[in-house]
Design an enzyme around this catalytic site. Structure first.
Site, short mmCIF file in Angstrom:
data_model
loop_
_atom_site.label_atom_id
_atom_site.label_comp_id
_atom_site.label_asym_id
_atom_site.label_seq_id
_atom_site.Cartn_x
_atom_site.Cartn_y
_atom_site.Cartn_z
N HIS A 139 1.58 20.78 23.31
CA HIS A 139 0.81 19.53 23.22
C HIS A 139 0.20 19.37 21.84
O HIS A 139 0.14 18.25 21.32
CB HIS A 139 -0.27 19.49 24.30
CG HIS A 139 0.24 19.07 25.63
ND1 HIS A 139 -0.43 18.18 26.44
CD2 HIS A 139 1.37 19.41 26.32
CE1 HIS A 139 0.25 17.98 27.56
NE2 HIS A 139 1.34 18.73 27.51
N ASP A 140 -0.25 20.46 21.24
CA ASP A 140 -0.80 20.38 19.90
C ASP A 140 0.27 19.95 18.90
O ASP A 140 0.07 19.02 18.12
CB ASP A 140 -1.38 21.74 19.48
CG ASP A 140 -1.94 21.72 18.08
OD1 ASP A 140 -2.74 20.81 17.76
OD2 ASP A 140 -1.58 22.60 17.28
#
EC number: 1.11.1.7
Length: 194
Positions: free
Chosen positions: A67-68
């Site tokens: 997600h980062d």
């Protein structure tokens, strides 16, 4: 065994495609050898404390790294907190189910005691994800480090860049393709983060 090889291949591709956008200098294995020689052992030992108690944390830690990287590149912007004037990625709907922030926090605290102000949170997140997977007998891979932490985190960017859980296969293929990932990468990464 075939799934481990596929996962390792995907992770290497994932690291190369997405991590490069967050680094201002070339990433390399051993970047912290002189400035923080105990980095790898501190990360692994601290991560192991959590994974050995709860093996189910490995997939969420890999998912947090994914997600980062999918939003602004691998810059740890997913770790930044919201302010009065800005809702951060962490508080965007797709990230409300992320788990393992406490693991990353504890690894950061351990590194700060040993090497204050040296190791980026972006590198910590990448190393924690690798060690979490390895600790549950998944593949182990070298993590090139030297990422710089981002200073901007915007919830709307998480909403527009992360694949929504209700997306059809065409949308997912398009979103992964935009990051340089193919259908096999999509399947392996989706399976490994659940």
């Amino acid at each position: 065994m075939a799934m481990n090889k596929q996962l390792l291949s995907l992770i290497v591709i994932f690291q190369l495609v997405l991590a490069s956008s967050a680094a201002t200098c070339p990433l390399k294995v051993g970047f912290y050898d002189k400035s923080c020689p105990g980095l790898e052992s501190i990360v692994k030992r601290t991560t192991a404390k959590f994974i050995l108690r709860d093996r189910t944390l490995a997939a969420p830690l890999l998912r947090m790294h994914f997600h980062d990287c999918f939003v602004r590149g691998c810059d740890a912007s997913v770790l930044l907190n919201s302010t009065r004037t800005n809702q951060a990625e962490k508080d965007a709907f797709p990230n409300l189910s992320l788990r393992g922030f406490n693991v990353v926090d504890e690894v950061k605290e351990a590194l700060e005691r040993e090497c204050p102000g040296v190791v980026s949170c972006a590198d910590i997140l990448a190393l924690v994800a690798r060690d979490a997977v390895s600790l549950i007998y998944g593949p182990y891979w070298q993590v090139p480090v030297g990422r710089r932490d981002g200073t901007k985190s915007v919830a709307l960017e998480a909403l527009t860049n992360l694949p929504p859980p209700f997306a059809n296969i065409s949308t997912l293929i398009t979103m992964f393709g935009a990051k340089g990932l193919n259908v096999k990468d999509l399947v392996v990464l989706s399976g490994s983060t659940t």
